[in-house]
Design a protein around this motif. Structure first.
Motif, PDB file in Angstrom:
ATOM      1  N   UNK A 547       0.801  -1.226   0.000  1.00 19.56           N
ATOM      2  CA  UNK A 547       0.000   0.000   0.000  1.00 19.56           C
ATOM      3  C   UNK A 547       0.818   1.252   0.000  1.00 19.56           C
ATOM      4  N   UNK A 548       2.119   1.176   0.332  1.00 16.19           N
ATOM      5  CA  UNK A 548       2.968   2.376   0.411  1.00 16.19           C
ATOM      6  C   UNK A 548       3.698   2.550  -0.910  1.00 16.19           C
ATOM      7  N   UNK A 549       3.143   3.300  -1.791  1.00 15.42           N
ATOM      8  CA  UNK A 549       3.769   3.537  -3.088  1.00 15.42           C
ATOM      9  C   UNK A 549       4.893   4.555  -2.933  1.00 15.42           C
ATOM     10  N   UNK A 550       6.065   4.161  -3.369  1.00 11.69           N
ATOM     11  CA  UNK A 550       7.228   5.031  -3.237  1.00 11.69           C
ATOM     12  C   UNK A 550       7.135   6.164  -4.254  1.00 11.69           C
ATOM     13  N   UNK A 551       7.686   7.277  -3.844  1.00 12.35           N
ATOM     14  CA  UNK A 551       7.766   8.431  -4.744  1.00 12.35           C
ATOM     15  C   UNK A 551       8.869   8.196  -5.761  1.00 12.35           C
ATOM     16  N   UNK A 552       8.508   8.231  -7.023  1.00 15.60           N
ATOM     17  CA  UNK A 552       9.488   7.927  -8.074  1.00 15.60           C
ATOM     18  C   UNK A 552      10.458   9.084  -8.248  1.00 15.60           C
ATOM     19  N   UNK A 553      11.667   8.728  -8.399  1.00 11.01           N
ATOM     20  CA  UNK A 553      12.721   9.719  -8.635  1.00 11.01           C
ATOM     21  C   UNK A 553      13.232   9.499 -10.050  1.00 11.01           C
ATOM     22  N   UNK A 554      13.113  10.528 -10.900  1.00 10.30           N
ATOM     23  CA  UNK A 554      13.393  10.352 -12.316  1.00 10.30           C
ATOM     24  C   UNK A 554      14.750  10.943 -12.737  1.00 10.30           C
ATOM     25  N   UNK A 555      15.509  11.437 -11.832  1.00 14.20           N
ATOM     26  CA  UNK A 555      16.755  12.105 -12.222  1.00 14.20           C
ATOM     27  C   UNK A 555      17.701  11.135 -12.935  1.00 14.20           C
ATOM     28  N   UNK A 556      17.818   9.876 -12.372  1.00 14.82           N
ATOM     29  CA  UNK A 556      18.752   8.930 -12.984  1.00 14.82           C
ATOM     30  C   UNK A 556      18.244   8.440 -14.339  1.00 14.82           C
ATOM     31  N   UNK A 557      16.892   8.464 -14.541  1.00 16.75           N
ATOM     32  CA  UNK A 557      16.363   8.038 -15.833  1.00 16.75           C
ATOM     33  C   UNK A 557      16.732   9.025 -16.932  1.00 16.75           C
ATOM     34  N   UNK A 558      16.852  10.315 -16.564  1.00 15.60           N
ATOM     35  CA  UNK A 558      17.220  11.330 -17.556  1.00 15.60           C
ATOM     36  C   UNK A 558      18.603  11.046 -18.125  1.00 15.60           C
ATOM     37  N   UNK A 559      19.515  10.590 -17.270  1.00 12.88           N
ATOM     38  CA  UNK A 559      20.872  10.276 -17.731  1.00 12.88           C
ATOM     39  C   UNK A 559      20.827   9.113 -18.721  1.00 12.88           C
ATOM     40  N   UNK A 560      20.060   8.076 -18.399  1.00 16.87           N
ATOM     41  CA  UNK A 560      19.971   6.908 -19.291  1.00 16.87           C
ATOM     42  C   UNK A 560      19.326   7.299 -20.614  1.00 16.87           C
ATOM     43  N   UNK A 561      18.318   8.174 -20.567  1.00 16.37           N
ATOM     44  CA  UNK A 561      17.687   8.630 -21.797  1.00 16.37           C
ATOM     45  C   UNK A 561      18.686   9.350 -22.679  1.00 16.37           C
ATOM     46  N   UNK A 562      19.501  10.219 -22.087  1.00 13.93           N
ATOM     47  CA  UNK A 562      20.507  10.945 -22.869  1.00 13.93           C
ATOM     48  C   UNK A 562      21.490   9.971 -23.524  1.00 13.93           C
ATOM     49  N   UNK A 563      21.915   8.929 -22.775  1.00 11.60           N
ATOM     50  CA  UNK A 563      22.828   7.937 -23.358  1.00 11.60           C
ATOM     51  C   UNK A 563      22.173   7.216 -24.530  1.00 11.60           C
ATOM     52  N   UNK A 564      20.894   6.895 -24.417  1.00 11.58           N
ATOM     53  CA  UNK A 564      20.184   6.209 -25.492  1.00 11.58           C
ATOM     54  C   UNK A 564      20.112   7.087 -26.737  1.00 11.58           C
TER      55      UNK A 564
END
Length: 772
Positions: A547-564
């Motif tokens: 029931x405790x949904x964690x708050x998503x942190x997207x900062x590290x995903x931005x780095x992976x997107x840039x690499x892609x």
């Protein structure tokens, strides 16, 4: 008004007379053809019976002669010089010759020893040199066959073959035919030790030809095409027919058949049947006039009946038209009274059109209603279950409908199983086959599960859904039963369709009104494929409740997107795929991202398409409109997502950026032909070649058929037959050895294929080569 009455009368006459004339002509034509076909079929059956009677007589004589030739008495005598002093042995030989009497009476028989210069007949022992027919017997010995039937003197046969056929046409019919056995039978030789010659009267053959046929004449042609039983006049009259039959049989065109010919001023029908035993041809010649004599009587009878029918049609048309027009007039008067706006002049000239339009309107309405009702009964069960899953039916209505449709009534708990296809990109199926595959899965479930334990399976939102009914209230038993049922469905689909599916199982419930909720639970269970992978069975109650949904942190995903994005700009497709798989791992490993992954992936898609737009290329060259987006939103597993991005985004973008097209052409058909030419004497199949070339067998078959024009199996068979022909020409291998070398396990199959390809057997082809 009277104009329509006249038109009605004329139409009735045409309507009644035209079918009568057509039926009369058709019946005469059909009767004539049928009589002719029946007579031809009867003659052919009589020929077959005649052939069986004659060949039974000949085979009986051949068997008796073969037993005599292989007896120890004959084998021992062929090595001795018999004289008058060996009267006991001569008497035994004479007895053996006499005992060859079977269904045919032996007129004379000779056992001749060419090397020892003696001959034993039914009359006694003679020196071979003193025999009147010694030259004829020596001519027998020079024939290529070891066993054969002769219908005339060998000397006269050789003379006839070298000259024209005039002597044959004027010669008298043969009085005897001779069965000749060379001793020994094998190997074939022109200089045997001796001969067994058995002569039977041609009256034995005549007796076999006396069929109860009131139409036509039966006779027999030998293998040279001579009618050896016919008189000189019959031979001359039928000479042209005999030539036609001989040409058809010798050229392998047709071993049996029927054709029409003209003898003098008479049209004749000829039926023939060639024997494969001794190459004799049995012929029946019948007059076409005799065949069609009965059809002329039918023609007269048909004309009389048709004339009588036409007279009746005329009478009934006159009185019937008047009576038929009476209600039309009444109806028209009634319609004129009801329709105050009707024009009397228009109704007087075209009253039928007015009535027809009214009736047509009625029938159109009725037809629409029938079409709406047509076929509804076949889908009522599925419609009822579909209403149940969409919450459109109440518990009170359930009992009545269940009894009507034969659904389960007595149960304790229910459960919903939802089946979805995982991925089609790595299978033999295409995306457009998805609906057909779901339909096949629905049929499998319907046949696999007993009717008393389920409601009708349905297709709903690209899923196959089944409502199960269970007579137990034990929680663990319910879960076990649902899981075993799901496992049975999953294994059966994999067995018959070679397809991976995942199945979501809802929690058990006891009220039909909970069906909609249970269906949602099964879909929720299937969403766990994003993190657990495809090919799974998930029970809703087994899912981890967090029931405790964690708050998503997207900062590290931005780095992976840039690499892609950078990898795609550098045209490094493998690197881009690896980075994207890392990106998927980052967004799918936590529950907080499971319901947001489509949004994140749409963001990545937009950045990739921006690369194409920056270079002035239309996005339509990458994505095919809304169809690709809709398909993307329906992806359910990680493998599907990865493959979709690789095939629909990464590969087109790299291709556009590099502006290179793969121009290397791989001629699959040439490679496959080369494999056949190199491995024709090895065991090879389309599947083995496909495995060697790394192609699917179905695709390989279609490419080969399109480029070469024939199928793989036909080309392989034809090439092997050509190689068999070469081996027959250039080697001394036995036919069975050639067949085994060409991977024919059954020698009969090899001979049959060779004959189908070249029109003759391998043995006949080798004999033809030897003669040349």
């Amino acid at each position: 008004m009277q104009k329509y009455l006249l038109r009605l009368l004329g139409f009735t006459l045409i309507l009644g007379a035209l079918p009568t004339v057509i039926i009369g002509i058709a019946s005469y034509y059909i009767a004539t053809q049928d009589i002719e076909e029946k007579v031809n079929e009867g003659n052919l059956q009589l020929l077959q019976q005649t052939q069986m009677r004659v060949e039974q007589t000949l085979r009986s004589m051949e068997l008796s002669a073969l037993q005599f030739v292989n007896s120890s008495l004959v084998k021992g005598s062929m090595n001795e010089s018999l004289t008058g002093e060996d009267f006991i042995q001569v008497r035994e030989l004479m007895t053996g010759l006499y005992n060859m009497q079977s269904k045919a009476v032996v007129k004379q028989a000779y056992l001749m020893n060419i090397e020892k210069d003696w001959a034993v007949s039914l009359n006694g022992l003679k020196l071979a040199d003193s025999m009147d027919n010694k030259k004829e017997f020596l001519a027998y010995a020079k024939q290529p066959e070891s066993i054969f039937w002769n219908t005339r003197d060998i000397g006269s046969v050789n003379t006839a073959l070298e000259s024209d056929t005039t002597s044959e046409l004027t010669s008298a019919p043969s009085e005897t035919i001779s069965l000749v056995y060379k001793i020994p039978l094998a190997p074939k030789t022109n200089t045997p030790k001796g001969l067994l010659v058995v002569q039977i009267s041609t009256s034995e053959i005549h007796g076999g030809l006396t069929a109860k046929n009131t139409l036509g004449n039966n006779y027999v042609l030998d293998k040279t095409g001579m009618a050896f039983l016919s008189t000189a006049s019959d031979k001359e009259a039928n000479s042209e027919i005999n030539h036609i039959i001989q040409d058809r049989v010798s050229n392998q065109l047709q071993k049996q058949g029927f054709f029409k010919a003209k003898i003098g001023d008479k049209n004749m029908g000829v039926s023939y049947l060639s024997s494969g035993n001794n190459s004799w041809t049995f012929v029946n010649v019948v007059s076409i006039e005799e065949i069609t004599k009965g059809s002329k009587k039918i023609a007269i009878l048909t004309a009389g009946v048709c004339g009588f029918i036409l007279l009746l049609v005329l009478i009934f048309a006159f009185y019937g038209s008047r009576r038929m027009y009476t209600p039309i007039r009444s109806l028209l008067e009634f319609m004129k009274k009801m329709d105050t706006d009707a024009n009397p002049e228009r109704l007087g000239t075209d009253e039928w059109s007015y009535i027809k339009e009214s009736l047509q309107s009625l029938f159109v309405s009725r037809g629409r209603l029938e079409k709406q009702m047509q076929g509804q009964s076949a889908h009522l069960k599925e419609f009822f279950v579909l209403k149940l899953f969409t919450g459109q039916i109440s518990d009170s209505d359930f009992l009545y409908r269940s009894r009507m449709y034969g659904f389960p009534i007595e149960w304790d708990h229910l459960g919903v199983l939802t089946v979805q296809i995982d991925n089609l990109q790595d299978t033999r199926y295409q995306e457009q086959d998805r609906e057909l595959l779901l339909f096949a899965i629905n049929n499998i479930v319907g046949e696999l599960l007993p009717q008393q334990s389920r409601f009708s399976p349905i297709l709903l939102n690209e899923s196959q859904v089944t409502l199960l009914a269970v007579s137990t209230d034990q929680t663990q038993d319910l879960k076990t039963y649902f899981y075993q049922t799901a496992e049975l469905i999953k294994s059966t689909v994999e067995q018959y369709l070679q397809l991976q599916v995942s199945i979501g199982i809802s929690a058990s419930f006891d009220k039909l009104s909970y069906t909609v909720k249970a269906y949602g639970e099964s879909l929720t269970a299937l969403k766990s494929r994003i993190s657990l992978g495809p090919d799974i069975i998930v029970h809703y109650e087994d899912m981890e409740q967090n029931g405790n949904t964690e708050t998503a942190v997207y900062a590290h995903l931005k780095v992976v997107e840039d690499q892609l994005i950078q990898a795609l700009k550098d045209v490094q497709l493998p690197k881009a795929v690896d980075i994207f798989n890392q990106y998927l791992s980052s967004i799918l490993h936590k529950d907080g991202f499971l319901h947001e992954h489509h949004i994140l992936l749409m963001q990545v898609m937009a950045r990739i398409l921006l690369i194409v737009q920056d270079r002035g290329v239309s996005v339509k060259k990458v994505l095919d409109g809304d169809g690709d987006i809709e398909r993307f939103l329906k992806l359910q597993t990680r493998e599907e997502i990865s493959l979709w991005f690789q095939s629909r985004l990464f590969a087109p973008v790299v291709r556009i950026l590099t502006e290179k097209a793969d121009t290397q052409f791989l001629n699959i058909a040439d490679r496959l032909m080369r494999m056949i030419h190199e491995q024709y004497d090895q065991e090879m199949t389309l599947e083995s070649c496909a495995s060697a070339l790394n192609f699917h067998p179905v695709y390989l078959s279609r490419v080969f058929k399109k480029e070469i024009g024939v199928s793989f199996s036909d080309y392989l068979s034809e090439y092997r037959m050509n190689m068999a022909k070469v081996m027959l020409e250039t080697t001394n291998l036995k036919i069975s050895e050639i067949g085994e070398k060409l991977q024919y396990k059954n020698i009969s199959a090899f001979i049959r294929t060779f004959r189908k390809t070249f029109g003759m057997t391998p043995g006949s082809y080798r004999e033809l080569l030897d003669q040349k």
